[in-house]
Design an enzyme around this catalytic site. Sequence first.
Site, PDB file in Angstrom:
ATOM      1  N   LEU A 197      -2.928  -3.347   9.889  1.00 45.93           N
ATOM      2  CA  LEU A 197      -4.358  -3.020   9.977  1.00 45.93           C
ATOM      3  C   LEU A 197      -4.839  -2.871  11.417  1.00 45.93           C
ATOM      4  O   LEU A 197      -5.973  -2.465  11.650  1.00 45.93           O
ATOM      5  CB  LEU A 197      -5.177  -4.045   9.211  1.00 45.93           C
ATOM      6  CG  LEU A 197      -5.069  -3.796   7.694  1.00 45.93           C
ATOM      7  CD1 LEU A 197      -5.534  -5.000   6.898  1.00 45.93           C
ATOM      8  CD2 LEU A 197      -5.854  -2.553   7.292  1.00 45.93           C
TER       9      LEU A 197
ATOM     10  N   THR B 111      -6.316  -9.388   3.762  1.00 51.02           N
ATOM     11  CA  THR B 111      -6.532  -7.975   4.074  1.00 51.02           C
ATOM     12  C   THR B 111      -7.945  -7.754   4.568  1.00 51.02           C
ATOM     13  O   THR B 111      -8.186  -7.018   5.523  1.00 51.02           O
ATOM     14  CB  THR B 111      -6.331  -7.114   2.806  1.00 51.02           C
ATOM     15  OG1 THR B 111      -4.999  -7.259   2.379  1.00 51.02           O
ATOM     16  CG2 THR B 111      -6.608  -5.654   3.086  1.00 51.02           C
TER      17      THR B 111
ATOM     18  N   PHE C  37      -0.308 -11.585   8.470  1.00 47.34           N
ATOM     19  CA  PHE C  37       0.638 -10.481   8.677  1.00 47.34           C
ATOM     20  C   PHE C  37      -0.023  -9.127   8.495  1.00 47.34           C
ATOM     21  O   PHE C  37       0.440  -8.119   9.016  1.00 47.34           O
ATOM     22  CB  PHE C  37       1.857 -10.639   7.753  1.00 47.34           C
ATOM     23  CG  PHE C  37       1.816  -9.826   6.488  1.00 47.34           C
ATOM     24  CD1 PHE C  37       1.221 -10.312   5.348  1.00 47.34           C
ATOM     25  CD2 PHE C  37       2.397  -8.562   6.451  1.00 47.34           C
ATOM     26  CE1 PHE C  37       1.192  -9.561   4.178  1.00 47.34           C
ATOM     27  CE2 PHE C  37       2.386  -7.806   5.294  1.00 47.34           C
ATOM     28  CZ  PHE C  37       1.768  -8.298   4.155  1.00 47.34           C
ATOM     29  N   LYS C  38      -1.143  -9.099   7.784  1.00 44.52           N
ATOM     30  CA  LYS C  38      -1.857  -7.844   7.574  1.00 44.52           C
ATOM     31  C   LYS C  38      -2.292  -7.196   8.905  1.00 44.52           C
ATOM     32  O   LYS C  38      -2.537  -5.999   8.960  1.00 44.52           O
ATOM     33  CB  LYS C  38      -3.113  -8.074   6.724  1.00 44.52           C
ATOM     34  CG  LYS C  38      -2.922  -8.836   5.423  1.00 44.52           C
ATOM     35  CD  LYS C  38      -2.285  -8.003   4.353  1.00 44.52           C
ATOM     36  CE  LYS C  38      -2.458  -8.494   2.937  1.00 44.52           C
ATOM     37  NZ  LYS C  38      -1.887  -9.789   2.596  1.00 44.52           N
ATOM     38  N   ASP C  39      -2.395  -8.022   9.958  1.00 42.68           N
ATOM     39  CA  ASP C  39      -2.793  -7.483  11.258  1.00 42.68           C
ATOM     40  C   ASP C  39      -1.826  -6.418  11.765  1.00 42.68           C
ATOM     41  O   ASP C  39      -2.232  -5.500  12.474  1.00 42.68           O
ATOM     42  CB  ASP C  39      -2.850  -8.604  12.305  1.00 42.68           C
ATOM     43  CG  ASP C  39      -4.051  -9.520  12.117  1.00 42.68           C
ATOM     44  OD1 ASP C  39      -5.122  -9.032  11.708  1.00 42.68           O
ATOM     45  OD2 ASP C  39      -3.916 -10.727  12.392  1.00 42.68           O
TER      46      ASP C  39
END
Length: 483
Positions: A111, A141, A106-108
Site C-alpha cells: 500500500l 489494510t 505487512f500491508k504497508d
Amino acid sequence: MDYQSTRSTIKTDSVNAVLQGIAPDGGLFADPSIESICFDWKKCLKLKTQDMAVMILKALLPDFENMEDLVKKAYTGKFETEDLTPLVKCGDLHILELFRGPTSAFKDVALSMLPQLVTAALSQTGAEKEVTILTATSGDTGKAALEGFKNVPGTRIIVFYPDNGVSEMQHLQMATQEGDNVCVCAVKGNFDDCQSGVKNAFSTLKDKLEGSRFTLSSANSINIGRLAPQVVYYFAAYRDLIKDGTIKEGEPVDFCVPTGNFGDILAGYYAKLMGLPVSKLICASNANNVLTDFLTTGVYNKVRPFYRTESPSMDILVSSNLERLLFLACGKDTEKVAGWMKDLNTVGKFKVDEKTFSYITSSFEAAWCSQEETEKAILDCWNKNGYLCDTHTAVAYHVADRRKSSTPTVVLSTASPYKFPQAVLKALGQSEEGNCFDLLRRLNGYTGVPVPQNLKNLEGKKVRFNKSIEKNEINDFVLSTLK
Ligand SMILES: *Cc1c(COP(=O)(O)O)cnc(C)c1O
C-alpha cells in the site's frame, strides 16, 4: 502482456487493471501468461530490494512508465530499515519481517506502492477523473491504505471495517487518521459483510458514476496493483538466505504464510512461477480454517461458524484471491471459475475437479492453529528464541514449527506485536489491565523490544471518525461521501 478477468474473456492492460481494481463481471484481473513468463530470476537475486521491486514490477505491470521513479517515491525513507523487509533467524526457522513500514503491518509493503501506481495510471490514461478508493478491512489494510493515499492528489479513500472486529490499536489507528481526502466508517457486521458490501458497491455504483468525474477502485488485494509488490519480498528473503549461507542458489525453500484473503501467499506462488525455487507454500489459518479444509479436500465451504479470534486480519471465510489460483489451476477455464464462484454465492460452497486439485496441492499445503495454540506459540517462541511475534505470525510459526521440515522454512511475519499488545501480554502471562498505551509500555518493559514510533504517536491524537452503519447502507454512504 494482457490481463484478463478470471470469469470471462474481458481483457485489459496492466494500467487499466490497476485503475479498475476489479473486472466489470465481478472477476479478478489475472495474467493468463504468468506461467510462461520470461524472467531472469538469477539476475534479480543480485539486486537490492528496491531494485528488485523495479525489475519485478516491470515484469508484472509492463505498461507503467518510469517504474524506477514510482518505486523510489513509494519506499524511500518510509520504512524502518533500508532493506524494507529484514530476514531474521528464529530457532530452526527464518522470520521475514514485513511490518517495518509506516503502520507496522505487512500491508504497508503493497500500500506504499499502490497510490503511486494509481496516480501514474490516471496520468497515463489521461483520465480527468478523481479516483475513489473503496476498501474493506479486517484491520490492517484500512490503516495502511489510508496512510498510503493520504493527501494524494486526484484520489479519495473510504474505508469500511467491522464494528468490534478490529483490535483497539487498529481502531485508534484508523479513527485518528489525518488527511483531507480520507473517510473511515464502521459496519455492523464482520469482515465478509464489509467485503461483499464493497464488492456490491462496485458493481452497482459503477454505472451510476458513469460520465461523472468520479471513478472507483480498490485497495484490497483484489487489485493486481496490491498483489504485485508483494512478490518482491519472496525474492528478497531468498536472496538473504543465500547471503547468510543457509542455501545455495537453486536450492528449494518453503514459505509459511499466515493467511486471510489469500493475497500474501498467492504472491509467493507468483514468485515461484517467475522462477524462484519455492518448494511448498504453506497456508496457515486460525480457527476460521476454511482454507485448510479446501486445500486438504478440494471442497470450499463457507457455511460454517465464524470465529472472532485474536488474529482478526485472518478472520475471513471468503478468501478472494483464491479465485486467481483457481483460474490458473483449472487451465484458465473462465466458465469453470465463474461456475464455482456462483456456487459459492448461491449455496455457499464449491468442489474443484481432481486435476485442478492436484495442480494446487503440488505447490500448496495447509494447516491451522487454534486460539490456545496461538497463545502458546507466542510464549514458546519468546521463551525458546527470544523472539516476540504478534498473533498472526504466531499462527504461522506454530504451523511451521510443528511441521519439522528439513527444507529451510521462512515464516512471514505480518504485523508488529505492538498492534495486538493485549493478546500478546496475555500469552506471556502478563497483566492486560489498562488502556492500549499502558499495554504498549508494559509489553516494552517486559520484553525490551522497541515500540514502533507510529504506534506511540497515536497517544493523545484526536478521534476524527466514529460513524457506524448497517451493512446494507454502504452504497448510500459512498454516494453521500462523494457529493
Ligand atoms: C492481511 C493480514 C493477513 C492476511 O493476509 P492475506 O493477504 O489477506 O492472506 C495476515 N496477517 C496480518 C497481520 C494481516 O494484516
